[in-house]
Design a protein around this motif. Sequence first.
Motif, PDB file in Angstrom:
ATOM      1  N   TYR A  20    -102.042 -48.267   0.254  1.00 35.62           N
ATOM      2  CA  TYR A  20    -101.543 -48.261   1.618  1.00 35.62           C
ATOM      3  C   TYR A  20    -100.814 -47.067   1.947  1.00 35.62           C
ATOM      4  N   GLY A  21    -100.307 -46.116   0.862  1.00 40.09           N
ATOM      5  CA  GLY A  21     -99.777 -44.637   1.137  1.00 40.09           C
ATOM      6  C   GLY A  21    -100.651 -43.773   0.887  1.00 40.09           C
ATOM      7  N   LYS A  22    -101.956 -43.997   0.609  1.00 42.82           N
ATOM      8  CA  LYS A  22    -102.985 -42.908   0.290  1.00 42.82           C
ATOM      9  C   LYS A  22    -102.440 -41.809  -0.982  1.00 42.82           C
ATOM     10  N   TRP A  23    -101.858 -42.407  -1.830  1.00 44.42           N
ATOM     11  CA  TRP A  23    -101.370 -41.501  -2.819  1.00 44.42           C
ATOM     12  C   TRP A  23    -102.220 -41.565  -4.097  1.00 44.42           C
ATOM     13  N   GLU A  24    -102.295 -40.486  -4.901  1.00 44.51           N
ATOM     14  CA  GLU A  24    -103.351 -40.549  -6.183  1.00 44.51           C
ATOM     15  C   GLU A  24    -102.400 -40.334  -7.288  1.00 44.51           C
ATOM     16  N   LEU A  25    -102.846 -40.903  -8.424  1.00 44.08           N
ATOM     17  CA  LEU A  25    -102.043 -40.543  -9.643  1.00 44.08           C
ATOM     18  C   LEU A  25    -102.518 -39.296 -10.285  1.00 44.08           C
TER      19      LEU A  25
ATOM     20  N   PHE B  80     -94.338 -41.688 -13.522  1.00 39.02           N
ATOM     21  CA  PHE B  80     -95.624 -41.287 -13.013  1.00 39.02           C
ATOM     22  C   PHE B  80     -95.479 -40.401 -11.888  1.00 39.02           C
ATOM     23  N   TRP B  81     -96.534 -39.440 -11.638  1.00 37.73           N
ATOM     24  CA  TRP B  81     -96.308 -38.491 -10.519  1.00 37.73           C
ATOM     25  C   TRP B  81     -97.534 -38.712  -9.834  1.00 37.73           C
ATOM     26  N   LEU B  82     -97.171 -39.174  -8.592  1.00 36.42           N
ATOM     27  CA  LEU B  82     -98.344 -39.444  -7.405  1.00 36.42           C
ATOM     28  C   LEU B  82     -98.177 -38.397  -6.414  1.00 36.42           C
ATOM     29  N   ARG B  83     -99.342 -37.986  -5.971  1.00 34.73           N
ATOM     30  CA  ARG B  83     -99.424 -37.013  -4.954  1.00 34.73           C
ATOM     31  C   ARG B  83    -100.319 -37.449  -3.820  1.00 34.73           C
ATOM     32  N   ARG B  84    -100.300 -36.737  -2.563  1.00 31.07           N
ATOM     33  CA  ARG B  84    -100.905 -36.759  -1.462  1.00 31.07           C
ATOM     34  C   ARG B  84    -101.224 -35.609  -0.605  1.00 31.07           C
ATOM     35  N   LYS B  85    -102.239 -35.225  -0.079  1.00 29.99           N
ATOM     36  CA  LYS B  85    -102.340 -34.034   0.545  1.00 29.99           C
ATOM     37  C   LYS B  85    -101.399 -34.233   1.806  1.00 29.99           C
TER      38      LYS B  85
END
Length: 77
Positions: free
Chosen positions: A46-51, A64-69
């Motif tokens: 739902y938040g467009k985050w990637e691991l 866990f580090w998640l990132r999104r552009k």
Amino acid sequence: MKEQFQGGSVERQRDYVRQYEYLVLTVGPEDSLPEARRRLAEHSEYGKWELERSRMYMGGGRRFWLRRKVYSVQRTV
């Protein structure tokens, strides 16, 4: 379980062209791992985050580090 949001001004060495915003999810040894997996799945769906990275520490803690552009929208008017 703790979530920590890091703003979009963070720029990593290997990501010099793109900028990302980061969300760090910390899971203690007493927290439920299925609950952490559920939260990771919700953030990614739902938040467009990637691991980006995960780490397991001695004693059972996990991070866990998640990132999104970061999208910068410019006005057209």
